[in-house]
Design a protein around this motif. Structure first.
Motif, PDB file in Angstrom:
ATOM      1  N   ARG A 111       0.832  -1.207   0.000  1.00  0.00           N
ATOM      2  CA  ARG A 111       0.000   0.000   0.000  1.00  0.00           C
ATOM      3  C   ARG A 111       0.867   1.259   0.000  1.00  0.00           C
ATOM      4  NH1 ARG A 111      -5.351  -0.548   2.876  1.00  0.00           N
ATOM      5  NH2 ARG A 111      -6.001  -2.689   2.584  1.00  0.00           N
ATOM      6  N   THR A 112       1.916   1.242   0.851  1.00  0.00           N
ATOM      7  CA  THR A 112       2.784   2.420   0.953  1.00  0.00           C
ATOM      8  C   THR A 112       3.493   2.694  -0.365  1.00  0.00           C
ATOM      9  OG1 THR A 112       3.115   2.016   3.313  1.00  0.00           O
ATOM     10  CG2 THR A 112       4.709   3.430   2.215  1.00  0.00           C
TER      11      THR A 112
ATOM     12  N   TRP B 173      -3.127   6.342  13.735  1.00  0.00           N
ATOM     13  CA  TRP B 173      -3.651   7.263  12.725  1.00  0.00           C
ATOM     14  C   TRP B 173      -4.750   6.600  11.894  1.00  0.00           C
ATOM     15  CZ3 TRP B 173      -3.593  12.296  11.784  1.00  0.00           C
ATOM     16  CH2 TRP B 173      -2.657  13.087  12.434  1.00  0.00           C
ATOM     17  N   THR B 174      -4.540   5.345  11.532  1.00  0.00           N
ATOM     18  CA  THR B 174      -5.548   4.629  10.748  1.00  0.00           C
ATOM     19  C   THR B 174      -6.863   4.550  11.509  1.00  0.00           C
ATOM     20  OG1 THR B 174      -3.835   3.298   9.679  1.00  0.00           O
ATOM     21  CG2 THR B 174      -6.084   2.452   9.599  1.00  0.00           C
ATOM     22  N   LYS B 175      -6.774   4.230  12.790  1.00  0.00           N
ATOM     23  CA  LYS B 175      -7.980   4.128  13.611  1.00  0.00           C
ATOM     24  C   LYS B 175      -8.689   5.467  13.720  1.00  0.00           C
ATOM     25  CE  LYS B 175      -9.530   2.769  18.231  1.00  0.00           C
ATOM     26  NZ  LYS B 175      -9.098   2.253  19.563  1.00  0.00           N
ATOM     27  N   ALA B 176      -7.922   6.547  13.954  1.00  0.00           N
ATOM     28  CA  ALA B 176      -8.527   7.870  14.131  1.00  0.00           C
ATOM     29  C   ALA B 176      -9.182   8.366  12.851  1.00  0.00           C
ATOM     30  CB  ALA B 176      -7.464   8.862  14.601  1.00  0.00           C
ATOM     31  N   VAL B 177      -8.494   8.209  11.722  1.00  0.00           N
ATOM     32  CA  VAL B 177      -8.996   8.739  10.444  1.00  0.00           C
ATOM     33  C   VAL B 177     -10.173   7.922   9.940  1.00  0.00           C
ATOM     34  CG1 VAL B 177      -8.408   9.202   8.034  1.00  0.00           C
ATOM     35  CG2 VAL B 177      -6.755   9.724   9.842  1.00  0.00           C
ATOM     36  N   SER B 178     -10.099   6.595  10.084  1.00  0.00           N
ATOM     37  CA  SER B 178     -11.147   5.735   9.527  1.00  0.00           C
ATOM     38  C   SER B 178     -12.502   5.987  10.171  1.00  0.00           C
ATOM     39  CB  SER B 178     -10.758   4.265   9.689  1.00  0.00           C
ATOM     40  OG  SER B 178     -10.646   3.922  11.053  1.00  0.00           O
TER      41      SER B 178
ATOM     42  N   VAL C 115      -4.477   5.776   4.441  1.00  0.00           N
ATOM     43  CA  VAL C 115      -3.534   6.054   5.531  1.00  0.00           C
ATOM     44  C   VAL C 115      -2.415   5.035   5.438  1.00  0.00           C
ATOM     45  CG1 VAL C 115      -3.216   6.371   8.005  1.00  0.00           C
ATOM     46  CG2 VAL C 115      -5.451   6.838   6.974  1.00  0.00           C
ATOM     47  N   VAL C 116      -1.186   5.500   5.214  1.00  0.00           N
ATOM     48  CA  VAL C 116      -0.051   4.591   5.104  1.00  0.00           C
ATOM     49  C   VAL C 116       1.099   5.124   5.947  1.00  0.00           C
ATOM     50  CG1 VAL C 116      -0.665   3.788   2.795  1.00  0.00           C
ATOM     51  CG2 VAL C 116       0.858   5.749   3.046  1.00  0.00           C
TER      52      VAL C 116
END
Length: 578
Positions: free
Chosen positions: A319-320, A382-387, A395-396
């Motif tokens: 993904r990155t 960050w993934t948890k917060a943004v999703s 988010v990568v």
């Protein structure tokens, strides 16, 4: 023997002994209460020290010589006819204190032949120390008691070994069968009887399982070993030590570190990596055998986590790499990029704001062995917060940097949105409590504009980090004059300009220079209004007038020269540049 209190006939009263067995961790050794239930202890009576009934009896010994102290070992049941103190029975109280200091589990005394009656001072001392003092029956032999204590302990330890072997087989089946951390915790709960938890390196709960009945997850998270956010206090909870709380059914717990990687020997191999903690909860204090069981569960958890990390690492790199290629402008086909992003669950076919969060390396104290783990935690947070706000956002993580491609919003709204994300990630949010800065781009219309948007976010990040000392959040549109200054390719030229305009104030050669720069900046901010500037700086009016004179001696008559004021304003911003 009866559990009811009985009169001893000598004015002393037998204390009640409970036969209830608490569910949870098991002991490798008999306790004093267990010993009192042995057949050989028929007719025995507990006279004092009832608070020490849970003391572990590792072995038994006989005291019939005066110099027994050098031979006393912790956890012993000491048996005696009181022969060594036959001439000084009043010394028994002091002897009990000394024996307690040596770790004695309990003392059994057979009275009659050498000691008519146990002194009241000795009973008081035993109660005060919580050292069980037992009156032995007349017809019991010391060898019989010692034999049953030895046999009972061997039987207990055999059961512990069997339990350990059975648990190892179960845990191996969990790992081989593709089980996850929930399965590891569930297996552990079957043995501890209350609850089990797996946490991250910094104490965030990854998995929590409780028994089907009894204690709830809320009860466990309410214990003092968790903070108000539900984070296990790894900094306050040493591994390998049994802990206790009276808040919830007098639960006890212990934890061990989940380690992955290779052992530090030989020296050519990398050291082990901490993957988190595994915690077990029961209704009895944890003992050595319980920690061995916990270590087995930690080994199984390490295998599960390592397997998950390997899978995640491959997926994350895939993904990155895709996002970085897009942000570098390597777009062969817009449709192909959008299609590929859609297959990953991302929506890039809309106005996108690029946000970049990067850990401040100068302030980061993460151990090198745990660097990758902390980077993963940072990206996961960050993934948890943004999703939760935008499930279609990309988010990568790339090293100490996290890149977010989310739905664009007006400047003030997107700033507030990112402030919420930052608040969630920092501290209690699970990002590892590391200092980081964030830069936000202007909205990008189409994937072809993502590359310049990424550069905007990086420039905002760099300025924010410098101005806020590693904890800044800046939008590119709020950079003001910094946007122009950052366009200058030769940064040395900017620095030379600042030194020419500010002179020695461009440096921190003296402590006062920083304060003078702040005074000059406030004067420019308030259009040279001395009264307003003095209030803003909490200076006396005359103090500020004095400083203005000193500044004009150093940089020139800026109060009279508007061009000089413009140059000073630019120079002050250049000094702040990264």
């Amino acid at each position: 023997m009866s559990n009811d209190a009985k009169d001893s006939g000598s004015g002393q009263q037998e204390l009640t002994i409970s036969g209830a067995q608490a569910h949870g961790f098991s002991s490798e050794s008999l306790t004093v209460a267990d010993v009192l239930r042995l057949p050989s202890m028929r007719g025995a009576r507990l006279l004092a020290g009832t608070e020490g009934l849970d003391r572990a009896v590792e072995m038994s010994n006989v005291m019939e010589v005066p110099d027994i102290l050098p031979w006393v070992k912790p956890g012993e049941l000491l048996l005696t006819t009181a022969y060594p103190i036959r001439e000084r029975p009043e010394s028994l109280a002091g002897l009990l204190e000394t024996l307690d200091q040596h770790g004695l589990a309990a003392i059994g005394i057979k009275t009659g032949r050498y000691l008519e009656q146990i002194p009241e001072s000795a009973l008081a001392a035993a109660d005060s120390l919580g050292l069980p003092l037992i009156h032995l029956g007349e017809d019991v032999g010391f060898d019989e008691i010692m034999q049953e204590v030895l046999t009972g302990n061997l039987d207990r330890r055999a059961k512990v070994i069997a339990r350990t072997e059975a648990s190892m087989r179960e845990l191996v089946d969990v790992v081989v069968g593709g089980g996850d951390l929930a399965d590891v915790c569930r297996t552990l709960v079957q043995w501890t009887g209350v609850a089990a938890v797996v946490t991250t390196l910094d104490g965030r709960v990854r998995c929590l399982r409780t028994a089907d009945e009894g204690t709830s997850p809320a009860d466990v998270l309410g214990l003092k070993c968790f903070d108000r956010s539900g984070r296990f206090r790894v900094e306050d909870e040493p591994a390998g030590r049994s802990r206790h709380s009276e808040a919830v059914e007098e639960l006890s717990w212990g934890n061990v570190v989940i380690e992955g990687g290779r052992r530090p020997a030989p020296e050519t191999l990398p050291p082990t990596q901490s993957l988190g903690r595994i915690v077990a909860f029961g209704t009895q204090a944890m003992r050595a055998g319980d920690f061995r069981l916990l270590e087995q569960a930690a080994a199984a958890a390490a295998l599960v986590i390592t397997r998950e990390q390997a899978i995640t690492a491959v997926e994350s790199k895939y993904r990155t790499d895709f996002v970085l290629e897009v942000l570098r402008g390597h777009i062969a086909s817009t449709d192909r990029v959008l299609s590929h992003a859609h297959s990953l669950g991302w929506d890039l076919d809309r106005p996108i704001s690029v946000a970049v969060a990067e850990v401040d390396s100068d302030a980061d104290s993460t151990d090198a062995r745990n660097k990758r783990t902390m980077q993963t935690l940072f990206a996961d947070a960050w993934t948890k917060a943004v999703s939760q706000f935008d499930p279609s956002a990309a988010v990568v993580g790339s090293g100490d940097q996290v890149i977010v491609l989310l739905a664009a919003e007006p400047r003030e709204k997107i700033i507030r949105r990112l402030e919420e994300f930052v608040s969630s990630v920092r501290g209690y949010g699970g990002g590892g409590r590391r200092e980081f800065s964030v830069g936000i781009s202007r909205p990008a219309e189409g994937v072809s504009r993502l590359a310049p948007a990424y550069q905007e976010a990086m420039r905002a990040l760099e300025v924010g980090r410098r101005l806020a000392r590693g904890q800044g959040l800046r939008h590119y549109d709020s950079l003001g004059v910094y946007r122009l200054l950052l366009q200058v390719g030769e940064q040395t030229e900017l620095r030379n300009f600042a030194e020419e305009v500010l002179g020695p104030l461009a440096t921190d050669a003296k402590d006062e220079y920083a304060g003078l720069r702040e005074t000059l900046q406030k004067l420019l901010d308030h259009n040279l209004n001395v009264a307003e500037t003095a209030r803003a700086l909490f200076f006396h009016y005359n103090t500020l007038r004095y400083r203005i004179g000193k500044l004009e001696q150093m940089v020139g008559p800026f109060t009279q020269d508007p061009d000089l004021r413009l140059s000073l304003a630019l120079a002050l911003q250049i000094v702040k540049l990264p």
